[in-house]
Design a protein around this motif. Sequence first.
Motif, mmCIF file in Angstrom:
data_model
loop_
_atom_site.group_PDB
_atom_site.id
_atom_site.type_symbol
_atom_site.label_atom_id
_atom_site.label_comp_id
_atom_site.label_asym_id
_atom_site.label_seq_id
_atom_site.Cartn_x
_atom_site.Cartn_y
_atom_site.Cartn_z
ATOM 1 N N MET A 42 0.840 -1.195 0.000
ATOM 2 C CA MET A 42 0.000 0.000 0.000
ATOM 3 C C MET A 42 0.875 1.245 0.000
ATOM 4 N N THR A 43 0.308 2.371 -0.441
ATOM 5 C CA THR A 43 1.039 3.628 -0.533
ATOM 6 C C THR A 43 1.133 4.289 0.838
ATOM 7 N N ILE A 44 1.887 5.389 0.901
ATOM 8 C CA ILE A 44 2.020 6.121 2.157
ATOM 9 C C ILE A 44 0.667 6.667 2.599
ATOM 10 N N LYS A 45 -0.143 7.087 1.654
ATOM 11 C CA LYS A 45 -1.474 7.603 1.986
ATOM 12 C C LYS A 45 -2.347 6.512 2.596
ATOM 13 N N GLU A 46 -2.265 5.322 1.995
ATOM 14 C CA GLU A 46 -3.034 4.193 2.527
ATOM 15 C C GLU A 46 -2.505 3.765 3.893
ATOM 16 N N ALA A 47 -1.180 3.870 4.074
ATOM 17 C CA ALA A 47 -0.591 3.538 5.371
ATOM 18 C C ALA A 47 -1.063 4.532 6.439
ATOM 19 N N GLU A 48 -1.182 5.799 6.057
ATOM 20 C CA GLU A 48 -1.718 6.802 6.980
ATOM 21 C C GLU A 48 -3.133 6.445 7.412
ATOM 22 N N GLU A 49 -3.948 6.060 6.444
ATOM 23 C CA GLU A 49 -5.341 5.724 6.739
ATOM 24 C C GLU A 49 -5.438 4.470 7.601
ATOM 25 N N ALA A 50 -4.560 3.508 7.320
ATOM 26 C CA ALA A 50 -4.607 2.237 8.060
ATOM 27 C C ALA A 50 -4.111 2.384 9.498
ATOM 28 N N THR A 51 -3.142 3.255 9.708
ATOM 29 C CA THR A 51 -2.562 3.419 11.044
ATOM 30 C C THR A 51 -3.193 4.568 11.823
ATOM 31 N N LYS A 52 -3.881 5.469 11.114
ATOM 32 C CA LYS A 52 -4.452 6.679 11.717
ATOM 33 C C LYS A 52 -3.363 7.626 12.226
ATOM 34 N N LEU A 53 -2.171 7.489 11.653
ATOM 35 C CA LEU A 53 -1.049 8.341 12.035
ATOM 36 C C LEU A 53 -0.697 9.283 10.889
ATOM 37 N N ASN A 100 3.573 -3.084 12.379
ATOM 38 C CA ASN A 100 4.729 -2.628 13.142
ATOM 39 C C ASN A 100 4.625 -1.140 13.480
ATOM 40 N N ILE A 101 4.132 -0.350 12.530
ATOM 41 C CA ILE A 101 3.947 1.085 12.778
ATOM 42 C C ILE A 101 2.964 1.297 13.922
ATOM 43 N N ARG A 102 1.875 0.530 13.920
ATOM 44 C CA ARG A 102 0.895 0.627 15.003
ATOM 45 C C ARG A 102 1.516 0.250 16.346
ATOM 46 N N ARG A 103 2.289 -0.828 16.334
ATOM 47 C CA ARG A 103 2.925 -1.290 17.570
ATOM 48 C C ARG A 103 3.911 -0.254 18.107
ATOM 49 N N ILE A 104 4.705 0.300 17.193
ATOM 50 C CA ILE A 104 5.698 1.307 17.591
ATOM 51 C C ILE A 104 5.006 2.518 18.202
ATOM 52 N N ALA A 105 3.987 3.033 17.503
ATOM 53 C CA ALA A 105 3.268 4.211 18.000
ATOM 54 C C ALA A 105 2.602 3.925 19.337
ATOM 55 N N TYR A 106 2.050 2.721 19.472
ATOM 56 C CA TYR A 106 1.385 2.348 20.721
ATOM 57 C C TYR A 106 2.381 2.338 21.882
ATOM 58 N N LEU A 107 3.540 1.721 21.672
ATOM 59 C CA LEU A 107 4.554 1.669 22.725
ATOM 60 C C LEU A 107 5.100 3.058 23.041
ATOM 61 N N ARG A 108 5.147 3.913 22.035
ATOM 62 C CA ARG A 108 5.589 5.293 22.279
ATOM 63 C C ARG A 108 4.618 6.009 23.212
ATOM 64 N N THR A 109 3.315 5.736 23.045
ATOM 65 C CA THR A 109 2.325 6.376 23.919
ATOM 66 C C THR A 109 2.436 5.873 25.349
ATOM 67 N N LEU A 110 3.064 4.721 25.538
ATOM 68 C CA LEU A 110 3.266 4.170 26.880
ATOM 69 C C LEU A 110 4.561 4.669 27.508
ATOM 70 N N GLY A 111 5.318 5.458 26.739
ATOM 71 C CA GLY A 111 6.551 6.029 27.279
ATOM 72 C C GLY A 111 7.819 5.310 26.903
ATOM 73 N N PHE A 112 7.743 4.337 25.976
ATOM 74 C CA PHE A 112 8.932 3.619 25.554
ATOM 75 C C PHE A 112 9.766 4.491 24.622
ATOM 76 N N SER A 113 11.087 4.468 24.790
ATOM 77 C CA SER A 113 11.966 5.223 23.913
ATOM 78 C C SER A 113 12.127 4.497 22.580
ATOM 79 N N ILE A 114 12.574 5.218 21.580
ATOM 80 C CA ILE A 114 12.828 4.625 20.272
ATOM 81 C C ILE A 114 13.889 3.537 20.378
ATOM 82 N N GLU A 115 14.931 3.803 21.167
ATOM 83 C CA GLU A 115 16.001 2.823 21.318
ATOM 84 C C GLU A 115 15.488 1.546 21.968
#
Length: 283
Positions: free
Chosen positions: A1-12, A46-61
């Motif tokens: 899917m394209t970046i636009k579709e990825a935006e719609e799928a992840t809501k990010l 993976n994008i959803r998982r990353i964003a979700y963990l970020r909202t919990l306070g997890f660092s990128i590293e």
Amino acid sequence: MTIKEAEEATKLPRSNIRFYEKEGLVVPQRDSSNGYREYSRSDVENIRRIAYLRTLGFSIEMIRELMKGKRSLSKEVKRQAKILDSQIADMESARKLCGAMLKEKEIHFHDLDVERYVTDLEEQWKENPNVLRTDCAGFLYLWGGTVVWSVLLVLSMAAAFFSYSYLPSEIPVQWSGGTVSATAGREAIFAYPAACVVIRFLLRPFLWRWLYTHTVYSDSLTNYITNFLCFAALSVEIFTLLFLGGAVRHFPIVLLTDIIILAVTFLIGRRRMHRTTVNSDCS
């Protein structure tokens, strides 16, 4: 899917997705016909998982290590839960104190009687170690902040301004094996103070953003690193002038001096950060 579709799928927003790509957490395939990114279902998850963990306070590293299997998600969630519990307790305590203060009709800083709200000052300081530890260290107060940067800039500009008329038409700008390997017009002496401005106003925001995802000391570390880079620029400028005057000949001396200063100030800052929060330096 394209970046636009990825935006719609992840809501990010696209900026978040691009940031995760830049950090190497998501690596979409490229369409060979047009070069566009193609996001798979796995990428989106993976994008959803990353964003979700970020909202919990997890660092990128931390997320990077979790994705590589270097850490256990269960253990890290338990650890993060304990951190959040501690933060919640601190916030609840702070909220109660704010509530007590708001019962007053009007409060002014110079009339604030701390002991009216806190019966045990020592206990209050012990319950808020993270904030006070950061304040105590001022992380590397020897280098952080605008004042130090301004001093470095003024010194660099003064050195360039007062030496300019005495410089030869060509000055060294690059060394190799202790000898000059490249030269430029003497106007290049002003590149050093210009570098201080670029470092402070252009490089610093990008550096802060990267550090923000990796450490809680992003502000302090950013000030330390940017000011040290300005110091390095000033060091090279001074070396150039001394080299032209025949006072020094070997560029590694500058590098060694800068490394020693970097190491000493860093160790001083780290030592101050790990001292007991309540001590004579913070009183």
